[in-house]
Design a protein around this motif. Sequence first.
Motif, PDB file in Angstrom:
ATOM      1  N   VAL A 461      -9.546  -2.747  -5.756  1.00 17.65           N
ATOM      2  CA  VAL A 461      -9.488  -4.064  -5.127  1.00 17.65           C
ATOM      3  C   VAL A 461     -10.725  -4.836  -5.584  1.00 17.65           C
ATOM      4  O   VAL A 461     -11.853  -4.366  -5.382  1.00 17.65           O
ATOM      5  N   ASN A 462     -10.488  -5.974  -6.209  1.00 18.77           N
ATOM      6  CA  ASN A 462     -11.586  -6.777  -6.767  1.00 18.77           C
ATOM      7  C   ASN A 462     -12.513  -5.932  -7.640  1.00 18.77           C
ATOM      8  O   ASN A 462     -13.740  -5.998  -7.548  1.00 18.77           O
ATOM      9  N   GLN A 463     -11.873  -5.105  -8.491  1.00 19.56           N
ATOM     10  CA  GLN A 463     -12.549  -4.290  -9.509  1.00 19.56           C
ATOM     11  C   GLN A 463     -13.435  -3.192  -8.927  1.00 19.56           C
ATOM     12  O   GLN A 463     -14.359  -2.715  -9.590  1.00 19.56           O
ATOM     13  N   GLU A 464     -13.142  -2.788  -7.695  1.00 23.04           N
ATOM     14  CA  GLU A 464     -13.840  -1.658  -7.086  1.00 23.04           C
ATOM     15  C   GLU A 464     -12.807  -0.646  -6.602  1.00 23.04           C
ATOM     16  O   GLU A 464     -11.806  -1.011  -5.981  1.00 23.04           O
ATOM     17  N   LYS A 465     -13.065   0.617  -6.877  1.00 21.52           N
ATOM     18  CA  LYS A 465     -12.098   1.658  -6.552  1.00 21.52           C
ATOM     19  C   LYS A 465     -11.923   1.810  -5.042  1.00 21.52           C
ATOM     20  O   LYS A 465     -12.869   1.646  -4.270  1.00 21.52           O
ATOM     21  N   VAL A 466     -10.705   2.155  -4.660  1.00 16.58           N
ATOM     22  CA  VAL A 466     -10.397   2.413  -3.260  1.00 16.58           C
ATOM     23  C   VAL A 466      -9.626   3.727  -3.168  1.00 16.58           C
ATOM     24  O   VAL A 466      -8.865   4.075  -4.069  1.00 16.58           O
ATOM     25  N   ALA A 467      -9.846   4.461  -2.065  1.00 11.47           N
ATOM     26  CA  ALA A 467      -9.171   5.746  -1.896  1.00 11.47           C
ATOM     27  C   ALA A 467      -8.453   5.847  -0.561  1.00 11.47           C
ATOM     28  O   ALA A 467      -7.535   6.651  -0.415  1.00 11.47           O
ATOM     29  N   LYS A 468      -8.871   5.041   0.426  1.00  7.61           N
ATOM     30  CA  LYS A 468      -8.304   5.113   1.767  1.00  7.61           C
ATOM     31  C   LYS A 468      -7.869   3.720   2.220  1.00  7.61           C
ATOM     32  O   LYS A 468      -8.445   2.710   1.793  1.00  7.61           O
ATOM     33  N   PRO A 469      -6.870   3.643   3.085  1.00 12.59           N
ATOM     34  CA  PRO A 469      -6.414   2.340   3.580  1.00 12.59           C
ATOM     35  C   PRO A 469      -7.527   1.488   4.174  1.00 12.59           C
ATOM     36  O   PRO A 469      -7.547   0.267   3.983  1.00 12.59           O
ATOM     37  N   ASN A 470      -8.494   2.108   4.860  1.00  9.92           N
ATOM     38  CA  ASN A 470      -9.589   1.333   5.430  1.00  9.92           C
ATOM     39  C   ASN A 470     -10.466   0.703   4.348  1.00  9.92           C
ATOM     40  O   ASN A 470     -11.089  -0.331   4.578  1.00  9.92           O
ATOM     41  N   ASP A 471     -10.533   1.354   3.189  1.00  6.28           N
ATOM     42  CA  ASP A 471     -11.268   0.758   2.065  1.00  6.28           C
ATOM     43  C   ASP A 471     -10.645  -0.585   1.692  1.00  6.28           C
ATOM     44  O   ASP A 471     -11.356  -1.554   1.394  1.00  6.28           O
ATOM     45  N   PHE A 472      -9.329  -0.614   1.720  1.00  7.27           N
ATOM     46  CA  PHE A 472      -8.611  -1.850   1.375  1.00  7.27           C
ATOM     47  C   PHE A 472      -8.936  -2.951   2.388  1.00  7.27           C
ATOM     48  O   PHE A 472      -9.217  -4.097   2.004  1.00  7.27           O
ATOM     49  N   ILE A 473      -8.901  -2.600   3.684  1.00  9.97           N
ATOM     50  CA  ILE A 473      -9.176  -3.582   4.725  1.00  9.97           C
ATOM     51  C   ILE A 473     -10.568  -4.168   4.543  1.00  9.97           C
ATOM     52  O   ILE A 473     -10.776  -5.399   4.642  1.00  9.97           O
ATOM     53  N   LYS A 474     -11.543  -3.321   4.254  1.00 11.17           N
ATOM     54  CA  LYS A 474     -12.920  -3.789   4.077  1.00 11.17           C
ATOM     55  C   LYS A 474     -13.039  -4.747   2.894  1.00 11.17           C
ATOM     56  O   LYS A 474     -13.761  -5.747   2.968  1.00 11.17           O
ATOM     57  N   LYS A 475     -12.363  -4.446   1.796  1.00 10.73           N
ATOM     58  CA  LYS A 475     -12.442  -5.305   0.610  1.00 10.73           C
ATOM     59  C   LYS A 475     -11.804  -6.669   0.881  1.00 10.73           C
ATOM     60  O   LYS A 475     -12.302  -7.707   0.420  1.00 10.73           O
ATOM     61  N   VAL A 476     -10.700  -6.676   1.626  1.00 15.45           N
ATOM     62  CA  VAL A 476     -10.043  -7.945   1.948  1.00 15.45           C
ATOM     63  C   VAL A 476     -10.943  -8.785   2.854  1.00 15.45           C
ATOM     64  O   VAL A 476     -11.090 -10.006   2.662  1.00 15.45           O
ATOM     65  N   GLU A 477     -11.565  -8.167   3.835  1.00 19.73           N
ATOM     66  CA  GLU A 477     -12.460  -8.890   4.732  1.00 19.73           C
ATOM     67  C   GLU A 477     -13.649  -9.441   3.974  1.00 19.73           C
ATOM     68  O   GLU A 477     -14.100 -10.571   4.219  1.00 19.73           O
ATOM     69  N   ALA A 478     -14.176  -8.655   3.040  1.00 21.62           N
ATOM     70  CA  ALA A 478     -15.308  -9.123   2.233  1.00 21.62           C
ATOM     71  C   ALA A 478     -14.907 -10.326   1.382  1.00 21.62           C
ATOM     72  O   ALA A 478     -15.690 -11.273   1.217  1.00 21.62           O
ATOM     73  N   ALA A 479     -13.674 -10.312   0.864  1.00 23.05           N
ATOM     74  CA  ALA A 479     -13.199 -11.442   0.059  1.00 23.05           C
ATOM     75  C   ALA A 479     -13.068 -12.697   0.910  1.00 23.05           C
ATOM     76  O   ALA A 479     -13.395 -13.806   0.475  1.00 23.05           O
ATOM     77  N   LYS A 480     -12.602 -12.525   2.144  1.00 24.04           N
ATOM     78  CA  LYS A 480     -12.484 -13.669   3.057  1.00 24.04           C
ATOM     79  C   LYS A 480     -13.848 -14.270   3.355  1.00 24.04           C
ATOM     80  O   LYS A 480     -14.031 -15.495   3.341  1.00 24.04           O
ATOM     81  N   LYS A 481     -14.821 -13.414   3.633  1.00 28.36           N
ATOM     82  CA  LYS A 481     -16.165 -13.908   3.938  1.00 28.36           C
ATOM     83  C   LYS A 481     -16.789 -14.615   2.747  1.00 28.36           C
ATOM     84  O   LYS A 481     -17.613 -15.517   2.906  1.00 28.36           O
ATOM     85  N   ALA A 482     -16.393 -14.188   1.538  1.00 35.48           N
ATOM     86  CA  ALA A 482     -16.922 -14.810   0.320  1.00 35.48           C
ATOM     87  C   ALA A 482     -16.209 -16.109  -0.019  1.00 35.48           C
ATOM     88  O   ALA A 482     -16.540 -16.769  -1.023  1.00 35.48           O
ATOM     89  N   GLY A 483     -15.216 -16.476   0.798  1.00 40.92           N
ATOM     90  CA  GLY A 483     -14.502 -17.723   0.568  1.00 40.92           C
ATOM     91  C   GLY A 483     -13.396 -17.636  -0.462  1.00 40.92           C
ATOM     92  O   GLY A 483     -12.881 -18.663  -0.916  1.00 40.92           O
TER      93      GLY A 483
END
Length: 509
Positions: A461-483
């Motif tokens: 997700v956004n060029q960073e590896k993910v292994a667990k569903p919660n990893d995905f949630i964190k990356k999406v939230e980080a993208a939202k905060k970054a606008g």
Amino acid sequence: MSYQESTGRRRRATQAETGRHAFAARRLLAGIGLALALSLMTVQPGFARGIGPQSVADLAENLIDAVVNISTTQKTKGHPEVKRPKLPKGSPFEKFFDEFFKNENNKRRKRRKVRSLGSGFVIDPSGIVITNNHVIKNADQITVNFNDGRKLKAKIIGRDPKVDIAVLKVEPKKPLKSVKFGDSNKARVGDWVMAIGNPFGLGGTVTVGIVSARNRNINSGPYDDYIQTDAAINKGNSGGPLFNMEGDVIGINTAIISPSGGSIGIGFSVPSATAEPVVKQLREFGETRRGWLGVRIQTVTDEIAESLGLEKTYGAMVAGVNPDGPAAKAGIVAGDVILKFDGKTVPSMRDLPRMVAKTDIGKAVEVEVLRRGQRKTLSVQLGRLEDGEKKAEKGDGEDDGKAEPEKTVVSLGMTLSAISDDLRASFGLEDKVEGILISEVDPDSAAADKGIARGQVIVEVNQEKVAKPNDFIKKVEAAKKAGRSSVLLLLSDSKGDKRFIAVRITKEN
């Protein structure tokens, strides 16, 4: 008549005369104004509407002897024999069937000759002829027919299916009339052009039109960059030249779009800028020698560009890297966006293969990539494409260990699960495939609109590896905060083949 009456009449006459003069003056001024307006509206001579060449007779007469008709013969294999039905011994039909099937199978065993026609042109008086590869493909015999009636057998010097070009050689008793390549890069939309060829086997036929468009991609090969013309091109014109008004070959007529098989004014020619280097290599080596980078690329969409922070949409996204290729050795990885190659901007994904192919084998070139928001310049020593194609494709997935069991989560319309042994077996995932399994997709979601399907695996997700569903949630939230309005996903299928997709982050998610 009194003095007062006389004076009044003279005054009225003078006033009438003055009125007539004023009216005439107004009409004159109006006429001048109209003429001036019309003169301003008139297009100046330098911009006058083109009426085309008055005649191309002299040009055609000077070129037509260099254009040839090409006929080929191909022997096809005979059809399988037909087995005779079994009949009772002594049947009155036994002799009849024996004779019938014997004659029929003799016919079926015979090899048939298939003939085809095309066009070509001479570029060297010693006997070098250019045509399309599809004109002479699988031919057992090739004959070049000249405008003066001569017929010469031809042999193949080399051919390139990717650009659909073949170089032939004939042995003339005297030098042939030849033509030369021009610079197709100078051709402009609206320029007059002339096609000469062998439509429907009729022999030397001249048609005239204009350059209708440039840089056309008709999905016929990796290097599509056609000139589109409305000069009539029909069956049999394939391989013939497209001339500019100076008599130089700026294209090789190759394809048409037509529901009927005849010309409807949409023809395509391989530009000389693409054809000439290929012809040179085929003459020198008998084969092509193209540069090779060793990457699998995909289009940078508006959503992908936005998710990566690119100010505009350009470049080519690396979806996979050949582990034995030049790119891998230089440090290029999946997820990089190639922005510049050898100092030149990469306008789009389909431009990169042409840029690489035209570069000398073994040359060290600088490649600028965008990686995780940072621009990096890497030095790559190019290999040879033809050598790379002979190597077996190898997977480029990395093994980061199996994800720990975790409950499913729903995000962006996707139901996400950690990959367990049971799920791996159920969805047929190969061992090298690691990440987060997409077990369900909401058909009304943005993910479904992008073609994301059940059974695919999110690797990054956004060029960073993910292994667990919660990893995905964190990356999406980080993208939202970054606008960011979208996230970039690297997806894998069950076999490990990967591609990038940008998915919009909606309010509901």
